[in-house]
Design a protein around this motif. Structure first.
Motif, PDB file in Angstrom:
ATOM      1  N   TYR A  80       0.840  -1.209   0.000  1.00 52.10           N
ATOM      2  CA  TYR A  80       0.000   0.000   0.000  1.00 52.10           C
ATOM      3  C   TYR A  80       0.870   1.251   0.000  1.00 52.10           C
ATOM      4  CZ  TYR A  80      -3.443   3.427   1.504  1.00 52.10           C
ATOM      5  OH  TYR A  80      -4.249   4.539   1.586  1.00 52.10           O
ATOM      6  N   MET A 109       4.224   7.550   5.552  1.00 45.97           N
ATOM      7  CA  MET A 109       2.854   7.870   5.139  1.00 45.97           C
ATOM      8  C   MET A 109       2.308   9.145   5.803  1.00 45.97           C
ATOM      9  SD  MET A 109       1.373   5.677   3.006  1.00 45.97           S
ATOM     10  CE  MET A 109       2.797   6.105   2.064  1.00 45.97           C
ATOM     11  N   MET A 166       1.299  12.679   6.565  1.00 40.75           N
ATOM     12  CA  MET A 166       0.979  13.874   5.780  1.00 40.75           C
ATOM     13  C   MET A 166       1.149  13.651   4.271  1.00 40.75           C
ATOM     14  SD  MET A 166      -0.272  15.663   8.026  1.00 40.75           S
ATOM     15  CE  MET A 166      -0.511  17.410   7.920  1.00 40.75           C
ATOM     16  N   TRP A 186     -14.516   2.655   4.363  1.00 37.41           N
ATOM     17  CA  TRP A 186     -14.314   2.574   2.911  1.00 37.41           C
ATOM     18  C   TRP A 186     -15.629   2.896   2.177  1.00 37.41           C
ATOM     19  CZ3 TRP A 186     -16.571  -1.225  -0.332  1.00 37.41           C
ATOM     20  CH2 TRP A 186     -16.151  -1.143  -1.672  1.00 37.41           C
ATOM     21  N   TYR A 212     -16.342   6.580   2.256  1.00 41.50           N
ATOM     22  CA  TYR A 212     -15.227   7.393   1.751  1.00 41.50           C
ATOM     23  C   TYR A 212     -15.598   8.158   0.477  1.00 41.50           C
ATOM     24  CZ  TYR A 212     -10.365   8.550   0.556  1.00 41.50           C
ATOM     25  OH  TYR A 212      -9.206   9.206   0.253  1.00 41.50           O
ATOM     26  N   ARG A 222     -15.287  12.170  -0.072  1.00 45.09           N
ATOM     27  CA  ARG A 222     -14.537  12.833  -1.147  1.00 45.09           C
ATOM     28  C   ARG A 222     -15.446  13.753  -1.956  1.00 45.09           C
ATOM     29  NH1 ARG A 222      -9.285   9.707  -2.757  1.00 45.09           N
ATOM     30  NH2 ARG A 222      -9.028  11.538  -4.041  1.00 45.09           N
ATOM     31  N   LYS A 278     -14.483  16.738   1.220  1.00 47.08           N
ATOM     32  CA  LYS A 278     -13.092  17.031   0.870  1.00 47.08           C
ATOM     33  C   LYS A 278     -12.951  18.348   0.109  1.00 47.08           C
ATOM     34  CE  LYS A 278      -8.982  14.512  -0.355  1.00 47.08           C
ATOM     35  NZ  LYS A 278      -8.416  13.218  -0.695  1.00 47.08           N
ATOM     36  N   TYR A 337     -10.462  21.317   0.955  1.00 47.14           N
ATOM     37  CA  TYR A 337      -9.476  21.748  -0.036  1.00 47.14           C
ATOM     38  C   TYR A 337      -9.586  23.256  -0.276  1.00 47.14           C
ATOM     39  CZ  TYR A 337      -6.800  22.026  -4.320  1.00 47.14           C
ATOM     40  OH  TYR A 337      -5.874  22.370  -5.261  1.00 47.14           O
ATOM     41  N   PRO A 381      -5.489  22.035   7.204  1.00 48.90           N
ATOM     42  CA  PRO A 381      -4.467  20.999   7.465  1.00 48.90           C
ATOM     43  C   PRO A 381      -5.092  19.634   7.723  1.00 48.90           C
ATOM     44  CG  PRO A 381      -4.687  22.466   9.359  1.00 48.90           C
ATOM     45  CD  PRO A 381      -5.517  23.063   8.260  1.00 48.90           C
ATOM     46  N   PRO A 397      -4.557  16.712   4.439  1.00 49.49           N
ATOM     47  CA  PRO A 397      -3.523  15.663   4.407  1.00 49.49           C
ATOM     48  C   PRO A 397      -3.571  14.762   5.637  1.00 49.49           C
ATOM     49  CG  PRO A 397      -2.518  17.804   4.841  1.00 49.49           C
ATOM     50  CD  PRO A 397      -3.952  18.059   4.490  1.00 49.49           C
ATOM     51  N   ALA A 398      -4.021  15.332   6.773  1.00 52.31           N
ATOM     52  CA  ALA A 398      -4.117  14.513   7.985  1.00 52.31           C
ATOM     53  C   ALA A 398      -5.147  13.408   7.804  1.00 52.31           C
ATOM     54  CB  ALA A 398      -4.493  15.386   9.179  1.00 52.31           C
ATOM     55  N   GLU A 434      -5.932  11.917   5.015  1.00 54.10           N
ATOM     56  CA  GLU A 434      -5.356  10.865   4.169  1.00 54.10           C
ATOM     57  C   GLU A 434      -4.354  10.031   4.962  1.00 54.10           C
ATOM     58  OE1 GLU A 434      -6.664  10.223   1.248  1.00 54.10           O
ATOM     59  OE2 GLU A 434      -7.981  11.922   1.553  1.00 54.10           O
ATOM     60  N   THR A 435      -3.599  10.685   5.872  1.00 54.51           N
ATOM     61  CA  THR A 435      -2.686   9.939   6.750  1.00 54.51           C
ATOM     62  C   THR A 435      -3.480   8.937   7.577  1.00 54.51           C
ATOM     63  OG1 THR A 435      -1.271  11.881   6.903  1.00 54.51           O
ATOM     64  CG2 THR A 435      -0.938  10.183   8.555  1.00 54.51           C
ATOM     65  N   GLU A 437      -6.267   7.521   6.733  1.00 52.64           N
ATOM     66  CA  GLU A 437      -6.655   6.395   5.865  1.00 52.64           C
ATOM     67  C   GLU A 437      -5.495   5.415   5.691  1.00 52.64           C
ATOM     68  OE1 GLU A 437      -9.971   6.052   4.481  1.00 52.64           O
ATOM     69  OE2 GLU A 437      -9.950   7.356   6.208  1.00 52.64           O
ATOM     70  N   HIS A 438      -4.286   5.974   5.448  1.00 54.48           N
ATOM     71  CA  HIS A 438      -3.113   5.106   5.244  1.00 54.48           C
ATOM     72  C   HIS A 438      -2.862   4.251   6.490  1.00 54.48           C
ATOM     73  CE1 HIS A 438      -2.676   7.559   1.791  1.00 54.48           C
ATOM     74  NE2 HIS A 438      -1.913   8.509   2.310  1.00 54.48           N
ATOM     75  N   LEU A 439      -2.875   4.913   7.661  1.00 49.42           N
ATOM     76  CA  LEU A 439      -2.565   4.183   8.897  1.00 49.42           C
ATOM     77  C   LEU A 439      -3.682   3.195   9.260  1.00 49.42           C
ATOM     78  CD1 LEU A 439      -0.862   6.920  11.092  1.00 49.42           C
ATOM     79  CD2 LEU A 439       0.207   5.080   9.800  1.00 49.42           C
ATOM     80  N   VAL A 480      -5.252   1.374   7.068  1.00 43.54           N
ATOM     81  CA  VAL A 480      -4.925   0.165   6.283  1.00 43.54           C
ATOM     82  C   VAL A 480      -3.880  -0.651   7.039  1.00 43.54           C
ATOM     83  CG1 VAL A 480      -3.948  -0.693   4.125  1.00 43.54           C
ATOM     84  CG2 VAL A 480      -5.455   1.293   4.083  1.00 43.54           C
ATOM     85  N   PHE A 481      -2.862   0.045   7.568  1.00 51.16           N
ATOM     86  CA  PHE A 481      -1.809  -0.631   8.345  1.00 51.16           C
ATOM     87  C   PHE A 481      -2.437  -1.362   9.542  1.00 51.16           C
ATOM     88  CE2 PHE A 481       2.581   1.146   7.287  1.00 51.16           C
ATOM     89  CZ  PHE A 481       2.219   1.574   6.025  1.00 51.16           C
TER      90      PHE A 481
END
Lengths: 90, 148
Positions: free
Chosen positions: A11, A86, A88, B60, B63, B67, B71, B75, B80, B83-84, B86-87, B89-91, B93-94
């Protein structure tokens, strides 16, 4: 363990490569629905499952035991850098 | 999806994830203090992974509406939180992948001490990623509520 490492690594790699190579226009993010995220998510899960299956078939019990003995270090060494990378990232 | 339904699902998503994180503490503490894997440790690990996977799926699902409706506002205001989010979302998944991997490792290799230590590392990593996800989520939620 392979799924737990393969999925996040796949990912994060996909997201970082997209950020580096695709020159995304941030304004376009608003007009997208959830296709990039969904594709990235399902591809990374597929990669994690495939990695798990390959290692389950290809790794002997002795080798698997050795890998598991070093498991905590492998998990920390792989997950922490990728999780930090990942932060920011839009 | 109406704003009310979105807000409701967003709250269910957050509360289920919080419950999953709280439950995940049990196998983590149990694996730190015990040498074996009692059935209730495996059961709470399984349930915690399920309780983290379910809100991930719900997140999901909502989401696309985030958007489409939220979002854009973030935008436009150069928040701020964008981007936080999206961070987060990434974490997430982890956290989801690590929790599932941790409970599977515990189930398949729980008799081996190395397997138990690896399962603990995976579950602890999932918990850490989940907590960061939750903290960012609460902050972003406070901002995005007004953005629809």
């Amino acid at each position: 363990m392979a799924f737990g490492l393969g999925t996040p690594v796949s990912y994060a790699t996909q997201r970082l490569l997209a950020k580096l190579l695709l020159h995304e226009n941030p304004a376009m993010v608003v007009s997208q629905v959830h296709t990039p995220f969904t594709w990235r998510l399902f591809l990374s899960i597929l990669h994690g499952v495939l990695l798990g299956l390959i290692l389950a078939v290809g790794l002997s019990d002795t080798r698997a035991g050795r890998v598991l003995a070093a498991g905590p270090w492998i998990v920390a060494g792989v997950i922490i850098p990728f999780a930090v990378s990942m932060v920011m990232v839009p | 999806m109406t704003p009310t339904l979105f807000a409701l699902l967003e709250r269910v998503h957050g509360h289920l994830a919080l419950l999953g994180l709280a439950l995940l503490m049990h196998p983590i503490v149990s694996l730190m203090r015990r040498k074996g894997v009692p059935w209730w440790t495996q059961a709470t690990a399984d349930l915690a992974a399920l309780l983290l996977a379910a809100p991930f799926g719900l997140g999901w699902w909502i989401y696309s509406d985030y958007r489409a409706h939220v979002k854009g506002g973030l935008y436009a205001t150069k928040s701020p939180a964008l981007p936080a989010f999206e961070t987060k979302e990434h974490l997430a998944v982890f956290a989801m992948a690590l929790a599932i991997a941790g409970t599977l490792t515990l189930r398949l290799a729980g008799k081996d001490p190395g397997g138990r230590r690896t399962a603990l590392a995976l579950l602890l990593s999932a918990w850490c990623c989940g907590v960061v996800t939750g903290v960012i989520g609460m902050w972003v939620s406070a901002v995005t509520t007004h953005a629809w």
